[in-house]
Structures are given as structure tokens and as C-alpha cells.
Motif scaffolding. Structure first.
Motif, PDB file in Angstrom:
ATOM      1  N   PRO A   1      -3.392   0.913   2.970  1.00 49.30           N
ATOM      2  CA  PRO A   1      -2.994   1.237   4.348  1.00 49.30           C
ATOM      3  C   PRO A   1      -4.247   1.417   5.203  1.00 49.30           C
ATOM      4  CG  PRO A   1      -1.839   2.614   2.761  1.00 49.30           C
ATOM      5  CD  PRO A   1      -2.901   1.881   2.007  1.00 49.30           C
ATOM      6  N   ASP A   2      -4.146   1.144   6.483  1.00 53.27           N
ATOM      7  CA  ASP A   2      -5.331   1.150   7.359  1.00 53.27           C
ATOM      8  C   ASP A   2      -6.087   2.473   7.313  1.00 53.27           C
ATOM      9  OD1 ASP A   2      -3.468  -0.839   9.779  1.00 53.27           O
ATOM     10  OD2 ASP A   2      -4.409  -1.275   7.835  1.00 53.27           O
ATOM     11  N   ASP A   3      -5.362   3.565   7.105  1.00 45.92           N
ATOM     12  CA  ASP A   3      -6.053   4.872   7.200  1.00 45.92           C
ATOM     13  C   ASP A   3      -6.675   5.286   5.864  1.00 45.92           C
ATOM     14  OD1 ASP A   3      -3.244   7.097   6.611  1.00 45.92           O
ATOM     15  OD2 ASP A   3      -3.725   5.077   5.896  1.00 45.92           O
ATOM     16  N   VAL A   4      -6.636   4.423   4.878  1.00 46.15           N
ATOM     17  CA  VAL A   4      -7.199   4.800   3.571  1.00 46.15           C
ATOM     18  C   VAL A   4      -8.549   4.109   3.380  1.00 46.15           C
ATOM     19  CG1 VAL A   4      -6.878   4.709   1.072  1.00 46.15           C
ATOM     20  CG2 VAL A   4      -4.911   5.125   2.578  1.00 46.15           C
ATOM     21  N   VAL A   5      -9.548   4.914   3.024  1.00 39.18           N
ATOM     22  CA  VAL A   5     -10.892   4.359   2.815  1.00 39.18           C
ATOM     23  C   VAL A   5     -10.924   3.563   1.516  1.00 39.18           C
ATOM     24  CG1 VAL A   5     -13.313   4.955   2.402  1.00 39.18           C
ATOM     25  CG2 VAL A   5     -11.931   6.291   4.027  1.00 39.18           C
TER      26      VAL A   5
ATOM     27  N   ASN B   1      -8.965  -9.145 -10.330  1.00 42.44           N
ATOM     28  CA  ASN B   1      -7.879  -8.153 -10.366  1.00 42.44           C
ATOM     29  C   ASN B   1      -7.775  -7.459  -9.014  1.00 42.44           C
ATOM     30  OD1 ASN B   1      -9.911  -6.069 -10.350  1.00 42.44           O
ATOM     31  ND2 ASN B   1     -10.228  -6.498 -12.529  1.00 42.44           N
ATOM     32  N   GLY B   2      -6.767  -6.595  -8.876  1.00 46.03           N
ATOM     33  CA  GLY B   2      -6.579  -5.973  -7.564  1.00 46.03           C
ATOM     34  C   GLY B   2      -5.849  -4.654  -7.651  1.00 46.03           C
ATOM     35  N   LEU B   3      -6.057  -3.852  -6.580  1.00 46.46           N
ATOM     36  CA  LEU B   3      -5.407  -2.538  -6.473  1.00 46.46           C
ATOM     37  C   LEU B   3      -4.626  -2.506  -5.175  1.00 46.46           C
ATOM     38  CD1 LEU B   3      -5.003   0.512  -6.919  1.00 46.46           C
ATOM     39  CD2 LEU B   3      -7.284   0.853  -5.975  1.00 46.46           C
ATOM     40  N   VAL B   4      -3.365  -2.103  -5.248  1.00 46.32           N
ATOM     41  CA  VAL B   4      -2.539  -2.060  -4.047  1.00 46.32           C
ATOM     42  C   VAL B   4      -1.904  -0.689  -3.903  1.00 46.32           C
ATOM     43  CG1 VAL B   4      -0.627  -3.126  -2.817  1.00 46.32           C
ATOM     44  CG2 VAL B   4      -2.001  -4.502  -4.386  1.00 46.32           C
ATOM     45  N   LEU B   5      -2.083  -0.085  -2.738  1.00 47.58           N
ATOM     46  CA  LEU B   5      -1.433   1.194  -2.449  1.00 47.58           C
ATOM     47  C   LEU B   5      -0.224   0.911  -1.570  1.00 47.58           C
ATOM     48  CD1 LEU B   5      -3.432   2.948  -3.813  1.00 47.58           C
ATOM     49  CD2 LEU B   5      -3.864   4.157  -1.683  1.00 47.58           C
TER      50      LEU B   5
ATOM     51  N   LEU C   1      -0.477  -1.283  -9.069  1.00 50.74           N
ATOM     52  CA  LEU C   1       0.343  -0.787  -7.954  1.00 50.74           C
ATOM     53  C   LEU C   1       0.380   0.734  -8.031  1.00 50.74           C
ATOM     54  CD1 LEU C   1       3.615  -2.946  -7.732  1.00 50.74           C
ATOM     55  CD2 LEU C   1       1.694  -2.915  -6.162  1.00 50.74           C
ATOM     56  N   MET C   2      -0.006   1.401  -6.913  1.00 53.51           N
ATOM     57  CA  MET C   2       0.060   2.869  -6.919  1.00 53.51           C
ATOM     58  C   MET C   2       0.641   3.323  -5.595  1.00 53.51           C
ATOM     59  SD  MET C   2      -3.461   4.099  -8.736  1.00 53.51           S
ATOM     60  CE  MET C   2      -4.202   4.304  -7.181  1.00 53.51           C
ATOM     61  N   GLN C   3       1.209   4.507  -5.645  1.00 49.71           N
ATOM     62  CA  GLN C   3       1.800   5.076  -4.442  1.00 49.71           C
ATOM     63  C   GLN C   3       0.684   5.679  -3.583  1.00 49.71           C
ATOM     64  OE1 GLN C   3       5.504   5.295  -4.811  1.00 49.71           O
ATOM     65  NE2 GLN C   3       6.063   7.221  -3.790  1.00 49.71           N
ATOM     66  N   VAL C   4       0.836   5.602  -2.289  1.00 53.18           N
ATOM     67  CA  VAL C   4      -0.197   6.086  -1.367  1.00 53.18           C
ATOM     68  C   VAL C   4      -0.581   7.535  -1.681  1.00 53.18           C
ATOM     69  CG1 VAL C   4      -0.758   6.534   1.028  1.00 53.18           C
ATOM     70  CG2 VAL C   4       0.624   4.548   0.430  1.00 53.18           C
ATOM     71  N   ASN C   5       0.407   8.334  -2.075  1.00 52.12           N
ATOM     72  CA  ASN C   5       0.078   9.766  -2.280  1.00 52.12           C
ATOM     73  C   ASN C   5      -0.688   9.971  -3.575  1.00 52.12           C
ATOM     74  OD1 ASN C   5       1.911   9.421  -4.260  1.00 52.12           O
ATOM     75  ND2 ASN C   5       3.535  10.659  -3.328  1.00 52.12           N
ATOM     76  N   GLU C   6      -0.991   8.896  -4.297  1.00 47.60           N
ATOM     77  CA  GLU C   6      -1.800   9.042  -5.532  1.00 47.60           C
ATOM     78  C   GLU C   6      -3.206   8.490  -5.296  1.00 47.60           C
ATOM     79  OE1 GLU C   6       0.660  10.440  -8.638  1.00 47.60           O
ATOM     80  OE2 GLU C   6       0.210   8.415  -9.336  1.00 47.60           O
ATOM     81  N   LYS C   7      -3.600   8.418  -4.032  1.00 51.86           N
ATOM     82  CA  LYS C   7      -4.883   7.742  -3.762  1.00 51.86           C
ATOM     83  C   LYS C   7      -6.052   8.512  -4.360  1.00 51.86           C
ATOM     84  CE  LYS C   7      -5.675   9.460   0.939  1.00 51.86           C
ATOM     85  NZ  LYS C   7      -4.424   9.906   1.564  1.00 51.86           N
ATOM     86  N   ALA C   8      -5.820   9.717  -4.847  1.00 51.88           N
ATOM     87  CA  ALA C   8      -6.930  10.504  -5.415  1.00 51.88           C
ATOM     88  C   ALA C   8      -7.514   9.798  -6.635  1.00 51.88           C
ATOM     89  CB  ALA C   8      -6.421  11.877  -5.817  1.00 51.88           C
ATOM     90  N   CYS C   9      -6.706   9.030  -7.336  1.00 50.11           N
ATOM     91  CA  CYS C   9      -7.264   8.395  -8.561  1.00 50.11           C
ATOM     92  C   CYS C   9      -7.670   6.957  -8.270  1.00 50.11           C
ATOM     93  CB  CYS C   9      -6.258   8.468  -9.694  1.00 50.11           C
ATOM     94  SG  CYS C   9      -4.764   7.607  -9.311  1.00 50.11           S
ATOM     95  N   MET C  10      -7.885   6.625  -7.000  1.00 54.77           N
ATOM     96  CA  MET C  10      -8.304   5.254  -6.674  1.00 54.77           C
ATOM     97  C   MET C  10      -9.695   4.989  -7.206  1.00 54.77           C
ATOM     98  SD  MET C  10      -7.336   3.694  -3.004  1.00 54.77           S
ATOM     99  CE  MET C  10      -8.253   4.948  -2.171  1.00 54.77           C
ATOM    100  N   GLY C  11     -10.556   6.008  -7.147  1.00 53.88           N
ATOM    101  CA  GLY C  11     -11.943   5.815  -7.574  1.00 53.88           C
ATOM    102  C   GLY C  11     -12.031   5.401  -9.027  1.00 53.88           C
ATOM    103  N   SER C  12     -11.315   6.131  -9.889  1.00 51.71           N
ATOM    104  CA  SER C  12     -11.409   5.812 -11.330  1.00 51.71           C
ATOM    105  C   SER C  12     -10.705   4.488 -11.611  1.00 51.71           C
ATOM    106  CB  SER C  12     -10.788   6.936 -12.146  1.00 51.71           C
ATOM    107  OG  SER C  12      -9.433   7.095 -11.780  1.00 51.71           O
ATOM    108  N   THR C  13      -9.666   4.192 -10.816  1.00 52.27           N
ATOM    109  CA  THR C  13      -8.976   2.914 -10.997  1.00 52.27           C
ATOM    110  C   THR C  13      -9.926   1.772 -10.649  1.00 52.27           C
ATOM    111  OG1 THR C  13      -6.896   3.967 -10.379  1.00 52.27           O
ATOM    112  CG2 THR C  13      -6.960   1.565 -10.319  1.00 52.27           C
ATOM    113  N   ALA C  14     -10.637   1.958  -9.541  1.00 47.03           N
ATOM    114  CA  ALA C  14     -11.594   0.925  -9.115  1.00 47.03           C
ATOM    115  C   ALA C  14     -12.679   0.746 -10.161  1.00 47.03           C
ATOM    116  CB  ALA C  14     -12.213   1.322  -7.777  1.00 47.03           C
TER     117      ALA C  14
END
Ligand SMILES: COCC(O)(O)CCCCCNCCCN
Ligand SMILES: [Zn+2]
Length: 660
Positions: free
Chosen positions: A415-419, A471-475, A604-617
């Protein structure tokens, strides 16, 4: 961090100086073709070249006796007759005026590799050496080996770096009895070896090479032998043993360092092994070890006598160490009966020592260790047939497939507001969806920006399939809806098979197909017996996905074998909100799933789980996953249920077989 490559042409400067049929296969060309293949393929330029060095006396004495070392020291000054005489006291080995120098370089190279990895100069690496090492013993040379390169490296790592636990994986087709003798009473070194055995009828014909040699005294349980009692073993057999024997124990052992006795005589075409596994299998064997010990992996060349398959196997190994996508393995038909017997024996022999093997079945009725009293006549027949039918030089196999690195490793749709996390490349363009699909999405109550997300999702899937992105990550706002969309609509004509790995559970997955286009494996805390089918496999963990022991057991013993057999073109990893999966486990899962579909994983992850985006990346970018610390004993019900699930499914999925 890079991959070290150790090679010194000095180690090609010794050879057999007299007639000895048992030793004529060990030639300098083995090293030359291996290195030249790495140069020709451009792989050597991508490695960090580390110079060889001579091991010192004290380093050699970590494993060998002074008596033996002093004796070997005299060989450079011996006449040809003296060398022959000296050689006679050992088995299947030869000496040469320059072999002592080369043996010190071989051991020294292994130590240089350990230094490079342990100091963090590189992540992993390979040492191309000769003479090899795994047969040499405290006071004796044996099987082309003079000093035990890997055993010395293990002791060196413990002494110099305080390494607590070393895993040695020996995929050479011969039993490294020298390594076994060295560490059989040592719980800090877990030695795993598979080897051609044929009920003790194959060299070195040792009773202690069988599966019931599990170590002794405080080392009991830390020696794992998997004997191959037939030739012709294939990729399925090797992967089954990794999934059902080695990896569960390796994860429970949780090593700080992994050493590989990288012998490639276990590949097709080799005159010693007479096996049929193809060179690209080593891409997967290497990959499956690369998330242990935080990625610290040192491979040291042992055997390998078919110069074509040797060179190809070395390249496959190095390319995986460098982090390139692993090739898809086609038509894995499951382990053969003999392999199942062997892995069942190994699992039952070790179930009392490893909680991850606790639920292993009893040994097969036909206890294979007593079969060695085969009738001489049978043996006779086999040798007669041996020459023409089993001759391996006539074997042909396809060149391993090219393993192209996509221009973009990991893309993101956020989403646009997610870094965007470091390293991920936001997906720029997104094509307009067909009006039909847009209307479908609207009926699925997908609002405006949801449609934007889906159009970008669609573009991402297209680029994955086109190998433009690895590969890819989608919120997404609603992960379940997105999953349905990807599975039903976005993949209709793009991919043939999608493996959906669902972590956690929010609602029933009611779109399961029966045509085999989608295979869903759902790991969650709930049991859903009702609509289990061949292509919808729910795994229930009583304590939920936060139970890392149960989770990794389900991944290794069920998800990996299934994934290999299903051979998807795309992996969809869905993290349901509130799954509770532990971060290190999540990263291990992403790492292991990279073994499928050329690494085309869509998370695929839910926006409210963006805290674990770093480790996913981090995991998507190929960084080694953190070790799974202090794993508890898995819940008995879960272990039992997994065993029963495997038994129930093995009619449909041959790679789940662990009992004959
Ligand atoms: C660590 O050395 C690597 C190795 O395991 O490949 C050595 C094998 C010695 C095989 C000796 N028997 C040869 C009989 C000839 N048909
Ligand atoms: Zn070998």
C-alpha cells in the motif's frame, strides 16, 4: 557475503606410478576438469579465491598419530620401490614423492576454508582438493586418502573458534569410516554418511558401516549411516533420506558449522557408485543444508571419478553456494523399496536418540543387516552381469538445466503508505486487468484500491513466471481474498501447478481444486478432517504455529517431500493474520521453499502484519535464516498425527513413504 573457492594446481602434481587397478581411477584430471568447468562457466570469477596453505604438523596431529605423520614425512625421499613397499601396508591407496606435500595442501585448504567462514570473510565455500580424506585414519592411509581433511577441519574449528556442534554430511558414495572412527564417541560432531553397501559386499566391506552403528559412549546417536544395498539410486532416494533422516536430526542438533565431505561419485555415470542421481541433485542437497548454522557451510572435495558428471556436479554445488536459483527436479517418483528399507532402518535405529525421529516405525521385517550372507552364486551372477549391463561409462544423462538469475531478485507490492523494506524493489508498472476480472473482483467486494492491488499482483505473477523476478512480497488488506484471487484467477493460464502453503488459519479454504492445479498445505492449530483430499492437506499443530518444533517437523517430513513430488511452477506462501509463527521459523520456511519453482515464491501477508516485512525480505533476498534455537520435544500427538498423515497420504504421494 560471498562464496570461497580454494584450488591450487600443485595438488594435481602427483599420480599413480605403477599398475594398481584399484587406484587407477584417482587421477589428477579430476581436479583439473572440476576447476576448468568452474572457470568456463564463469562461476570461479563470482567466487572469492582463497589461497591454499600447508597444514602444520600440529594441525595434522589433531587427527593422526605422530608415528603415522613421521612415516609419511619420509615418502618424498623414497625410491619407487620404497614407495611401493610403503604403500603395501595400507589399503586401496598409493604414495608418490609429492603426495605428502599435496596432502598437507589438501588439509590446509580445508582449514583456510574454515577460517574464511568462521571469520565472516565469506558465507560459505568449497575446497577442490586431492588427495581426498574421509577414509584415512589415526594411523593409516586408506582409499586414496592420506590425511583426513574434514576430520582435521572439524577439530580445528572446535579448537580455534570454540565451535560447539559440527555437522559433517558425507554424500560421497563410500563410507568415510575414518571420520566415523574419529568422532563416534564425540557428541559435538554429528557424522552423517550414506554409502554403497550391498549388505557389506561393497568396499570397504565393513560391518560398522551399517545403519546400526549409531556411535558409542557419549557419542551414541551422533553417527548416522544410511547403507545403499542396491545400485541405481536416484534423486528421489537421496531427497527422501535428506527429508526423513538427515534434516530432522540436523535441525534438532542445531550445528554451529556444517562441513560436507563432498564426494561426487554418488552421481550418475560414476564407475564406483553406479548410481543414477543426476548432477543437479547436488544443487538441492547443498540448498537444503544452507539454512543450517546460519549458512556457515564448508564443502571439501572427496571422490568423483566420472570426469563429466564430476565437473557438472561441482558446478551445481558452487552455483547454489553462490545463491543462484535451484533447478526444478522433474518426475520424482518416490524412493525405491531398497531405499525405503534403508531409511526405515536408519530412522528406527535413531528414534531413541532424536526426538524428531521418535515416532519412526519399527525396522522392516526383513532385517537388512543379516542379508549380507548372500549366496556366493547370487554374487557370481551379479558380477557376470556386471560388466556389460551395469557399465556406467555407457550412461548418458541430460546436461543440467541453465539456472538464470532473474534481473530482479525480490519485488514488492505494498500500500502507498507502507515503506518498502531494504532490498525489495517496488513493482512499478501494473497492467490494467481484463474488465471481466475487475467486475469479478468488485463482486468479491474488493474496493477501488483493492483492484489496484490485484492488478499489481497479477503483474507480479506474470513477471515471476517470465523469470524477470525471482520472488515477491505482497501486502493486502484481506489475505484470504487475495489468495483466492491469485489461485483462481491470476494463475489460470500462467502456471500449470501452484503450491499454496498456508500458515495459520482464518477461514475454510473453499476453493480447493481436484484437478491437481493447486496443492494446498495448511499448517494451523485446527484440525479439519472433513474435506482433506489429495490436493488439500491440513496439518494440525495442537499448540498452533508458534510451536516451532512441530512446525519444522511438518515442513521437513511432509511439506518438503510433497513439494518435491508436486514440482510446482509457483509457490504461494500465505501468512494468515495471527498465525503466531516464530520469526526464525518463518525465515527458515521461506528459505526452504526457495528449493521449488526456481525460487518463484510469492508471499502474501496482511497489511497489519507489516512488522515482519523486514525478516520476510531478508529471507526472500537469500540471506541465511537464523538457527531455530532450543527446539523442544515435539508434542507427541502432533508427531503421531504427522506419521499417520504420511501413512494415509503415501498412496497418493510416494515421497512421503518412510516404511516398506
Ligand atoms: C575419500 O576418497 C574418496 C573415495 O571415497 O571416493 C575413495 C574411494 C576408494 C575406493 C577404493 N576401492 C577402489 C576399487 C576399484 N573399483
Ligand atoms: Zn567415494
Amino acid at each position: 557475503m560471498g562464496t570461497a573457492l580454494l584450488y591450487d594446481e600443485e595438488m594435481t602434481k602427483y599420480k599413480l606410478l605403477w599398475v594398481d587397478p584399484a587406484c587407477k581411477i584417482e587421477v589428477p584430471e579430476r581436479l583439473i576438469v572440476s576447476y576448468e568447468a568452474l572457470v568456463r562457466s564463469g562461476l570461479s570469477d563470482r567466487c572469492i579465491s582463497i589461497p591454499a596453505r600447508e597444514a602444520s604438523d600440529s594441525e595434522i596431529l589433531l587427527v593422526h598419530s605422530e608415528l603415522y605423520l613421521e612415516a609419511v614425512k619420509k615418502t618424498p625421499y623414497m625410491t619407487l620401490e620404497d614407495l611401493k613397499e610403503f604403500t603395501l601396508q595400507f589399503g586401496d591407496v598409493y604414495f608418490h614423492p609429492n603426495i605428502y606435500h599435496c596432502a598437507k595442501l589438501a588439509s590446509g585448504s580445508a582449514l583456510q576454508l574454515v577460517d574464511s567462514v568462521m571469520t565472516g570473510k565469506v558465507r560459505n565455500g568449497i575446497a577442490l582438493v586431492r588427495p581426498p580424506g574421509h577414509h584415512s585414519m589415526h594411523g593409516a592411509a586408506n582409499g586414496f586418502c592420506v590425511f583426513n581433511n574434514v576430520a582435521i577441519a572439524a577439530r580445528y574449528a572446535k579448537q580455534k573458534y570454540g565451535v560447539k556442534r559440527v555437522l559433517i554430511v558425507d554424500w560421497d558414495i563410500h563410507h568415510g569410516q575414518g571420520v566415523q572412527y574419529c568422532f563416534e564417541d564425540d557428541p559435538s560432531v554429528l557424522y552423517f554418511s550414506w554409502h554403497r553397501y550391498e549388505h557389506q559386499n561393497f568396499w570397504p566391506n565393513l560391518r560398522e558401516s551399517d545403519y546400526d552403528s549409531v556411535g558409542k559412549e557419549s557419542g551414541t546417536g551422533f553417527n548416522i549411516n544410511v547403507p545403499w544395498n542396491n545400485v541405481g539410486m536416484e534423486n528421489s532416494d537421496y531427497l527422501s533420506v535428506f527429508c526423513h533422516v538427515l534434516l530432522p536430526v540436523a535441525y534438532e542438533f542445531c550445528p554451529d558449522l556444517v562441513l560436507v565431505c563432498a564426494g561426487f561419485d554418488s552421481a550418475i555415470g560414476d564407475p564406483e557408485g553406479e548410481m543414477c542421481a543426476t548432477p543437479d541433485i547436488f544443487a538441492h542437497l547443498t540448498h537444503l543444508l544452507m539454512n543450517l548454522a546460519g549458512g556457515k557451510l564448508c564443502a571439501v572435495l572427496e571422490g568423483g571419478y566420472n570426469l563429466t558428471s564430476l565437473a557438472q556436479s561441482v558446478c551445481q554445488t558452487v552455483q547454489t553456494l553462490l545463491g543462484d536459483p535451484v533447478p526444478q527436479l522433474a518426475n520424482l517418483r518416490g524412493p525405491c523399496k531398497s531405499a525405503i528399507e534403508s531409511l526405515q532402518c536408519a530412522r528406527s535405529a535413531h528414534r531413541r536418540y532424536w526426538s524428531f525421529l521418535k515416532h519412526a516405525a519399527d525396522p522392516p521385517m526383513t532385517d537388512i543387516s543379516t542379508k549380507h550372507i548372500k549366496s556366493a552364486m547370487e554374487e557370481e551372477e551379479k558380477t557376470e552381469m556386471a560388466e556389460e549391463e551395469r557399465c556406467t561409462e555407457g550412461k548418458v544423462w541430460p546436461e543440467p538445466p541453465e539456472r538464470l538469475c532473474p534481473p530482479v531478485c525480490s519485488a514488492s507490492v505494498l500500500p502507498d503508505d507502507v515503506v518498502c523494506p531494504d532490498g525489495l524493489k517496488p513493482l512499478s508498472s501494473s497492467k490494467d486487468l481484463e474488465p471481466l476480472l475487475v467486475s469479478k473482483l468488485k463482486t468479491a467486494a474488493v474496493d477501488g484500491d483493492g483492484v489496484t492491488t490485484f492488478s499489481r499482483l497479477y503483474t507480479l505473477v506474470e513477471k515471476l513466471v517470465a523469470n524477470e523476478i525471482r520472488n515477491g512480497l505482497v501486502l493486502v488488506p484481506d489475505v484470504a481474498a487475495a489468495m483466492m484471487c491469485v489461485v483462481q484467477d491470476l494463475t489460470s493460464d500462467l502456471v500449470k501447478r501452484v503450491l499454496v502453503v498456508c500458515v495459520g488459519k482464518e477461514k475454510e479454504l473453499d476453493y480447493v481444486t481436484t484437478d491437481g492445479k493447486v496443492l494446498v498445505v495448511q499448517i494451523s492449530s485446527e484440525d479439519s478432517e472433513e474435506h482433506r483430499s489429495k490436493y488439500y492437506i491440513p496439518v494440525c499443530l495442537k499448540k498452533g504455529c508458534s510451536d516451532t518444533s512441530g512446525f519444522i517437523q511438518a515442513v521437513l517430513g511432509l511439506l518438503l517431500p510433497l513439494g518435491y513430488e508436486y514440482n510446482p511452477d509457483l509457490v504461494l506462501l500465505v501468512r494468515m493474520p495471527g498465525s503466531g509463527v516464530v520469526d526464525s521459523m518463518w525465515q527458515q520456511l521461506i528459505g526452504l521453499l526457495q528449493g521449488f519453482a526456481k525460487g518463484h515464491t510469492l508471499v502474501l501477508m496482511q497489511v497489519n502484519e507489516k512488522a515482519c516485512m523486514g525478516s520476510t525480505a531478508s529471507a526472500l533476498l537469500g540471506h541465511p535464516a537464523p538457527p531455530l534455537q532450543d527446539l523442544q520435544t515435539p508434542f507427541p500427538e502432533d508427531g503421531d498425527a504427522l506419521e499417520r498423515l504420511r501413512e494415509r497420504l503415501q498412496a497418493d504421494w510416494k515421497m512421503l513413504q518412510t516404511t516398506s
